[in-house]
Design a protein around this motif. Structure first.
Motif, PDB file in Angstrom:
ATOM      1  N   ASN A 186      -4.590   2.245  -3.539  1.00 60.36           N
ATOM      2  CA  ASN A 186      -3.407   1.934  -4.748  1.00 60.36           C
ATOM      3  C   ASN A 186      -1.950   3.212  -3.992  1.00 60.36           C
ATOM      4  O   ASN A 186      -2.468   4.214  -3.586  1.00 60.36           O
ATOM      5  CB  ASN A 186      -4.624   2.927  -5.741  1.00 60.36           C
ATOM      6  CG  ASN A 186      -5.090   2.536  -5.929  1.00 60.36           C
ATOM      7  OD1 ASN A 186      -5.771   0.836  -5.887  1.00 60.36           O
ATOM      8  ND2 ASN A 186      -6.218   2.942  -6.318  1.00 60.36           N
ATOM      9  N   SER A 187      -1.354   2.166  -4.299  1.00 61.97           N
ATOM     10  CA  SER A 187       0.095   2.946  -4.106  1.00 61.97           C
ATOM     11  C   SER A 187       1.025   1.819  -4.760  1.00 61.97           C
ATOM     12  O   SER A 187       1.786   1.021  -4.035  1.00 61.97           O
ATOM     13  CB  SER A 187       0.394   3.073  -2.532  1.00 61.97           C
ATOM     14  OG  SER A 187       1.507   3.798  -2.217  1.00 61.97           O
ATOM     15  N   GLN A 188       0.980   2.248  -5.543  1.00 63.82           N
ATOM     16  CA  GLN A 188       1.784   0.755  -7.069  1.00 63.82           C
ATOM     17  C   GLN A 188       3.188   1.465  -6.749  1.00 63.82           C
ATOM     18  O   GLN A 188       3.837   0.419  -6.704  1.00 63.82           O
ATOM     19  CB  GLN A 188       1.226   0.794  -8.495  1.00 63.82           C
ATOM     20  CG  GLN A 188       2.035  -0.632  -8.641  1.00 63.82           C
ATOM     21  CD  GLN A 188       2.541  -0.605 -10.291  1.00 63.82           C
ATOM     22  OE1 GLN A 188       1.161   0.426 -11.490  1.00 63.82           O
ATOM     23  NE2 GLN A 188       2.407  -1.339 -10.463  1.00 63.82           N
ATOM     24  N   PHE A 189       4.006   2.299  -7.133  1.00 61.62           N
ATOM     25  CA  PHE A 189       5.430   2.391  -6.531  1.00 61.62           C
ATOM     26  C   PHE A 189       5.219   3.439  -5.250  1.00 61.62           C
ATOM     27  O   PHE A 189       4.627   4.851  -4.562  1.00 61.62           O
ATOM     28  CB  PHE A 189       5.674   2.935  -7.916  1.00 61.62           C
ATOM     29  CG  PHE A 189       5.993   2.195  -8.844  1.00 61.62           C
ATOM     30  CD1 PHE A 189       6.846   1.693  -8.974  1.00 61.62           C
ATOM     31  CD2 PHE A 189       4.640   2.505 -10.150  1.00 61.62           C
ATOM     32  CE1 PHE A 189       7.403   0.303  -9.496  1.00 61.62           C
ATOM     33  CE2 PHE A 189       4.941   1.738 -11.521  1.00 61.62           C
ATOM     34  CZ  PHE A 189       6.261  -0.350 -10.874  1.00 61.62           C
ATOM     35  N   VAL A 190       6.587   4.203  -4.305  1.00 53.49           N
ATOM     36  CA  VAL A 190       6.427   4.423  -3.819  1.00 53.49           C
ATOM     37  C   VAL A 190       7.680   5.122  -3.589  1.00 53.49           C
ATOM     38  O   VAL A 190       9.190   4.103  -3.925  1.00 53.49           O
ATOM     39  CB  VAL A 190       6.283   4.140  -2.081  1.00 53.49           C
ATOM     40  CG1 VAL A 190       6.410   5.049  -0.913  1.00 53.49           C
ATOM     41  CG2 VAL A 190       4.713   3.871  -1.763  1.00 53.49           C
ATOM     42  N   GLY A 191       8.425   6.423  -3.999  1.00 49.70           N
ATOM     43  CA  GLY A 191       9.717   6.950  -3.829  1.00 49.70           C
ATOM     44  C   GLY A 191       9.630   6.871  -2.162  1.00 49.70           C
ATOM     45  O   GLY A 191      11.098   8.113  -2.182  1.00 49.70           O
ATOM     46  N   GLY A 192      11.003   5.868  -2.139  1.00 48.56           N
ATOM     47  CA  GLY A 192      11.240   5.881  -0.284  1.00 48.56           C
ATOM     48  C   GLY A 192       9.749   6.592   0.354  1.00 48.56           C
ATOM     49  O   GLY A 192       8.934   7.221  -0.004  1.00 48.56           O
ATOM     50  N   ALA A 193      10.578   6.172   2.100  1.00 47.68           N
ATOM     51  CA  ALA A 193      10.057   6.465   2.548  1.00 47.68           C
ATOM     52  C   ALA A 193      10.085   6.386   4.471  1.00 47.68           C
ATOM     53  O   ALA A 193      10.306   7.276   4.800  1.00 47.68           O
ATOM     54  CB  ALA A 193       8.270   5.640   2.613  1.00 47.68           C
ATOM     55  N   PHE A 194      11.176   5.205   4.840  1.00 48.52           N
ATOM     56  CA  PHE A 194      11.981   4.885   5.181  1.00 48.52           C
ATOM     57  C   PHE A 194      11.163   5.255   6.635  1.00 48.52           C
ATOM     58  O   PHE A 194      11.723   4.728   8.242  1.00 48.52           O
ATOM     59  CB  PHE A 194      12.940   5.803   5.945  1.00 48.52           C
ATOM     60  CG  PHE A 194      14.119   6.439   4.096  1.00 48.52           C
ATOM     61  CD1 PHE A 194      14.680   5.770   3.620  1.00 48.52           C
ATOM     62  CD2 PHE A 194      13.497   7.477   3.605  1.00 48.52           C
ATOM     63  CE1 PHE A 194      15.702   5.170   2.970  1.00 48.52           C
ATOM     64  CE2 PHE A 194      14.560   7.964   2.760  1.00 48.52           C
ATOM     65  CZ  PHE A 194      15.056   6.886   2.137  1.00 48.52           C
ATOM     66  N   GLY A 195       9.835   5.089   6.152  1.00 44.01           N
ATOM     67  CA  GLY A 195       9.326   5.022   7.937  1.00 44.01           C
ATOM     68  C   GLY A 195       7.800   5.710   8.126  1.00 44.01           C
ATOM     69  O   GLY A 195       6.749   6.153   8.416  1.00 44.01           O
ATOM     70  N   SER A 196       8.155   7.210   7.309  1.00 45.16           N
ATOM     71  CA  SER A 196       7.061   8.178   7.317  1.00 45.16           C
ATOM     72  C   SER A 196       5.793   8.191   6.920  1.00 45.16           C
ATOM     73  O   SER A 196       4.696   8.629   7.147  1.00 45.16           O
ATOM     74  CB  SER A 196       8.051   9.400   6.384  1.00 45.16           C
ATOM     75  OG  SER A 196       7.985   9.286   5.145  1.00 45.16           O
ATOM     76  N   ALA A 197       6.017   7.283   5.847  1.00 45.29           N
ATOM     77  CA  ALA A 197       4.094   6.260   5.106  1.00 45.29           C
ATOM     78  C   ALA A 197       3.850   5.386   6.154  1.00 45.29           C
ATOM     79  O   ALA A 197       3.335   4.618   5.230  1.00 45.29           O
ATOM     80  CB  ALA A 197       4.328   5.785   3.344  1.00 45.29           C
TER      81      ALA A 197
END
Lengths: 326, 712
Positions: free
Chosen positions: B231-242
């Motif tokens: 589950n990953s409903q909201f992601v607070g920014g990643a820019f590629g790191s995730a």
């Protein structure tokens, strides 16, 4: 974070009793101390919260303007007496940290904040200030933010405050209380140079606390300026900062006050440049000469050599603003 | 009758905006589970060597501690391929956490404490003490080609004649440095791992791809895919790191297995520098030559990027030189330098952002050598077909983008001679820089469900790192179905939902948006068939469902690229214009105005598209002026691994930013006409700032970031 005790005494006497014990540490806003405790840089056994003490007043006194040690940086920066009498101090305060931090940080805490040297903050690195005898990581390391004046082979850290630079320029005095009573020292003698004991940031003795400050009345309010050069426009420590204050009479400088931040282990007062400017005309040439005088004895290291050029440029620019040339 | 069809021009606000700003949106670390424990990692304090001893006794005895994992006692990860079973000489591959006593970089996880509270875990972590057998390490980044090893088989590339730029009448050769940049999204990487049965796992994880993460975890722990729920409903920014599963995620899953409780692990900000990749330090050299009238003769682009000793990470900094301009002769040499550091990864505009800084700086330098306007130079070498493969472009309106941006920034105020404009004591300069990035489309599946109450639910497994995926999908569905966006519920961020690619490469709108479009198309057709009159009007969905006595009607539609995606060269294009002020004696730089123009096909969601471009421009200001992850090479250890010392722009650094769009649909890429946006919002921006600084000061800074000390 190591477990610690937390007390909040109701009186100054009780605070002085509490801090007399080794391992005790005063906490006010905690904006720096809590970070240091989380990182394991400082591990007090007992925190003495002094926020119960009536030390947050700002009022005129026979000694000028009195500022209690618990006055918040944000409150001080917007106080009408400060804005009227010492706008330089308000400018310096607003150049520091962020609004959120200024809302928590106190005047006394600002004076007591530790250097932001990366080696001081990382317990896996050598640092004579944090762990005497382990060496100075910054000396041969990444020292872009570090001192060009007054450093010792033990330590090249700088004091991070903006507020203190203005207070050094404004001839403030510090009132300190201890078990033996109160004493007053010039602000410029509160912080110390690292010498052989970089673990000591200032001359506050064990068991003493800061009660407040007094700034003498002066004629600098119309011609003062705080210029902070940094890598971004807010929330960054100074590469170099300058507090400049001029008293001008008939188009001539009667007296000047100058202090620099970001260049030494303490706010760096520029006495020679001040002397030079007294009696001089408000010209760019005079400002540049004063700036050059201020640089005598500067010593750069691998990454901070730019400060040898940036510091005089900043001094001259701050003087131009203070003198109304910009 | 239905309400009028809302078009993209209606400017729907971010559908999850209210949830995000009110705190209602829950991020991975916020899904607290009953009986949950907390994990904190301990990193090595040396850079290379082996662990001699590791003392966990004190930590284990500390209050609340449930377990201390090290390589000595950790359960094995079944999917870890033993190092000794690998080909001799080959790199060992992604870091195997708690696998053996080797230390491969400073901050390498050596232990993990699991305790009943976060604070207790953190304190106990400070009690873990290790001694090491140190070995000499090397973290010094590349400064020329010499120490690099060829990436991708090591072959150099040449189109036309090798190093032809040297034969040109006007030429220059310069080196450019891009330091390591940490993604540093606001949200720290976080995972909660819960074993529901010995062979069944649920995680709440910060990821850009719920299904990719599910597949990787299933492989590592030898589980069936259907027994892993991500589950990953909201992601607070990643820019590629995730975009990949990192050691800390595996560690948390191991921890949960050991303590038989759900385990939460949130990285600290310093951990973010050593645990989830970064944009690699890259040395570049560009040789470029042109005829006296500005026709490019040749470009040679060399680059060496750093990677780790155990894993190769290669990207495409040299690609921009192959494709951005119509130049007959191109030579590229790209190598990797293995250092005792953690492995880099993709970061917004991976490769191209680094490469465009060099190429677009070099173009600017050439424009001064030619005494030619930088836009004219680019138009003179405008590529009408892809010079890399001679394919027609599916769409390209970069020339229009140049014109739009030039007008809005006030390009006519730019002085051709650098360092000549001063206003109110500040030097004034204008600069521009552009970029391209492949426009992709991947396979995706969407489910569309129309319910009896007239609400439409759209489902896909995609995660959203912030560009506004939900908003775009709702608009696509609303337009197709002819219903109010307020009646549409978009469900995502769940690996059990229909197939979606990772949110990366600026391809989500293209891939998932096409699936949503196709699903809605099919669903609408079903309703039209039910109407039975062959009508093509918007059906009255509620009425039809009621008449047919159906609770709902749903479709599951697969959408995939077709022959056109092979036939044409598909690229998104951007150009950035920047006005800067530079103080002549203190070197302080203020970005005064930014205009970004994107040619990314049809703009589906104008508001979130604008935000995405503004965010890219701000990232570009950071890259140009501030961001630099600094290692003290004596220790191999970061010295600015926090937000006080690693600078990103703050509000005071951000001027007025205008985001403009050509907004012409691409006829071939997909049924919705939209190309990618995220990467091109950044690519070329750093060069635009650097070029503006040169125009202001006459000082060319080729090693980022451009800080005041480099200008005095």
């Amino acid at each position: 974070m190591k477990q610690f005790q937390y007390v909040h005494p109701a009186s100054q006497a009780a605070v002085l009793d509490a801090i007399a014990k080794p391992g005790s540490k005063i906490i006010a806003g905690g904006t720096n101390l809590v970070d240091l405790m989380k990182k394991g840089v400082m591990s007090p056994d007992k925190l003495i919260d002094i926020n119960n003490l009536p030390l947050n007043t700002i009022n005129t006194s026979p000694n000028g303007l009195h500022i209690g040690a618990l006055t918040l940086n944000s409150v001080l920066s917007e106080n009408s007496l400060v804005l009227d009498k010492h706008p330089l101090l308000a400018m310096a305060l607003k150049a520091g940290a962020s609004p959120q931090l200024r809302n928590m940080a106190t005047v006394g805490g600002n004076m007591m904040q530790r250097t932001r040297c990366a080696y001081f903050y990382d317990t896996a690195m050598p640092c004579n200030k944090r762990a005497p005898g382990t060496g100075c990581g910054a000396m041969g390391g990444y020292n872009r933010m570090h001192a060009i004046f007054g450093a010792s082979p033990q330590c090249i850290a700088v004091h991070p405050s903006d507020m203190c630079v203005a207070l050094a320029a404004l001839d403030a005095t510090v009132t300190i209380a201890g078990k033996k009573g109160e004493r007053r020292i010039p602000f410029t003698e509160f912080h110390r140079l690292p010498g052989e004991h970089p673990e000591m940031d200032n001359h506050l003795a064990a068991g003493e606390m800061i009660l407040g400050l007094d700034i003498p009345d002066n004629n600098f309010s119309k011609n003062s300026y705080y210029l902070k050069v940094r890598d971004r426009q807010s929330y960054a420590f100074a590469l170099v900062s300058v507090a400049a204050a001029l008293e001008i009479q008939g188009g001539v400088i009667k007296q000047a006050r100058l202090a620099m931040g970001g260049v030494a282990h303490k706010p760096w007062r520029l006495f020679d440049a001040e002397k030079f400017l007294a009696g001089k005309a408000l010209t760019e040439e005079n400002f540049n000469k004063a700036a050059q005088l201020a640089m005598l004895g500067a010593k750069a290291r691998e990454y901070n050599a730019f400060k040898i050029k940036l510091a005089p440029a900043t001094i001259a620019e701050a003087l131009k603003h203070a003198g109304g040339l910009v | 009758m239905n309400k009028p069809i809302p078009t993209s021009a209606d400017g729907l606000s971010r559908v999850d905006g209210r949830a995000k700003v009110t705190g209602a949106a829950k991020y991975s670390a916020e899904y607290n589970q009953p009986n949950m424990a907390y994990a904190v990692l301990v990193g090595s304090t040396i850079t290379k060597g082996t662990i001699a001893t590791i003392d966990t006794k004190l930590a284990a005895k500390a209050p609340g501690v449930l377990a201390v994992l090290t390589y000595l006692n950790s359960p094995k990860v079944p999917g870890h391929i033993p190092t000794k079973a690998q080909k001799p000489g080959a790199k060992s591959g992604p870091l195997k956490v708690f696998y053996d006593n080797k230390i491969l970089y400073n901050g390498h996880p050596i232990a993990m404490v699991v305790a009943d509270t976060f604070e207790r875990a953190q304190y106990a972590a400070s009690l873990v003490k290790a001694t090491y057998n140190k070995q000499a390490h090397d973290t010094k980044p590349p400064k020329d080609l010499s120490r690099g090893v060829g990436a991708w088989g090591g072959k150099d590339f040449t189109r036309g004649t090798v190093d032809a730029w040297k034969t040109a009448p006007i030429k220059l050769e310069q080196e450019y440095i891009h330091p390591s940049e940490i993604h540093n999204p606001m949200e720290l990487h976080a995972i909660i791992a819960r074993w529901d049965a010995p062979d069944k796992l649920t995680v709440w994880d910060k990821t850009q791809g719920t299904q990719a993460t599910r597949d990787d975890i299933a492989k590592a722990f030898k589980l069936k895919k259907e027994d892993v729920q991500v589950n990953s409903q909201f992601v607070g920014g990643a820019f590629g790191s995730a975009l990949q599963v990192w050691p800390h995620e595996v560690a948390a899953i191991l921890g949960a297995k050991v303590v038989k409780r759900p385990v939460k692990l949130v990285l600290s900000r310093p951990d973010m520098f050593t645990s989830v990749g970064y944009r690699p330090y890259t040395w570049q050299k560009i040789g470029i030559g042109a005829t006296a009238d500005g026709k490019l003769v040749g470009i040679t682009h060399e680059a060496v990027g750093q990677t780790s000793t155990f894993e190769d990470f290669a990207e495409g900094p040299i690609n921009t030189s192959k494709g951005l301009y119509a130049v007959p002769n191109v030579t590229t040499r790209y190598k990797l330098l293995s250092l005792d550091v953690n492995t880099p990864t993709w970061m917004r505009g991976p490769g191209e952002a680094t490469g465009a800084f060099a190429l677009e700086s070099a173009l600017d330098e050439l424009s001064y050598a030619l005494k030619m306007d930088p836009i004219d130079l680019r138009l003179k070498n405008y590529a009408k077909v892809d010079p890399d493969n001679n394919k027609q472009y599916s769409s390209k309106y970069l020339d229009e983008a140049y014109a739009m941006g030039a007008e809005r920034i006030g390009w006519e105020n730019r002085k051709a001679e650098a360092g000549t404009t001063i206003q109110n004591g500040w030097l004034v300069g204008y600069g521009m820089g552009g970029g391209m990035f492949g426009a992709y489309r991947d396979v995706a599946v969407a489910r569309a469900i129309m319910k009896a109450d007239g609400t439409l639910t759209i489902q896909t497994a995609v995660s959203d790192i912030g560009p506004g995926t939900g908003t775009a999908m709702v608009l696509i569905a609303a337009n197709k179905m002819g219903i109010d966006p307020g009646k549409i519920k978009f469900e995502m961020g769940d690996s059990a939902l229909p197939l979606a690619p990772m949110q990366g490469g600026s391809a989500t709108t293209s891939a998932v948006g096409s699936a949503v479009h196709d699903a809605c198309t099919v669903l609408k057709e079903k309703f039209q068939q039910l109407m039975g009159n062959g009508g093509t009007d918007n059906p009255d969905y509620v009425k039809i469902l009621k008449e047919k006595n159906l609770p709902s009607l749903e479709v599951l539609t697969k959408s995939q690229p077709g022959p056109d995606n092979e036939k044409y060269s598909m690229q998104s294009w951007s150009v950035h214009f920047v006005k800067v002020l530079v103080h002549p004696t203190t070197g302080v730089i203020k970005v005064d105005k930014v205009v970004c123009v994107a040619d990314s096909g049809k703009i589906i969601s104008p508001k979130t598209a604008r935000s995405q471009v503004v965010g890219g421009a701000i990232g570009g200001i950071g890259m140009a002026l501030m961001e630099e992850a600094i290692i003290d090479h004596r220790y191999g250890r970061f010295v600015n691994n926090n937000f006080a010392d690693y600078h990103v722009p703050v509000n005071a650094d951000i001027p007025q930013i205008e985001a403009l769009f050509v907004n012409k649909p691409d006829p071939y890429i997909n049924p919705i006409g939209a190309k990618g946006m995220g990467e091109i919002a950044l690519i070329g921006m750093a060069a635009a700032v650097a070029n503006a600084v040169y125009n202001a000061t006459g000082k060319r800074v080729r090693d980022l970031p451009i800080t005041p000390d480099k200008l005095i």
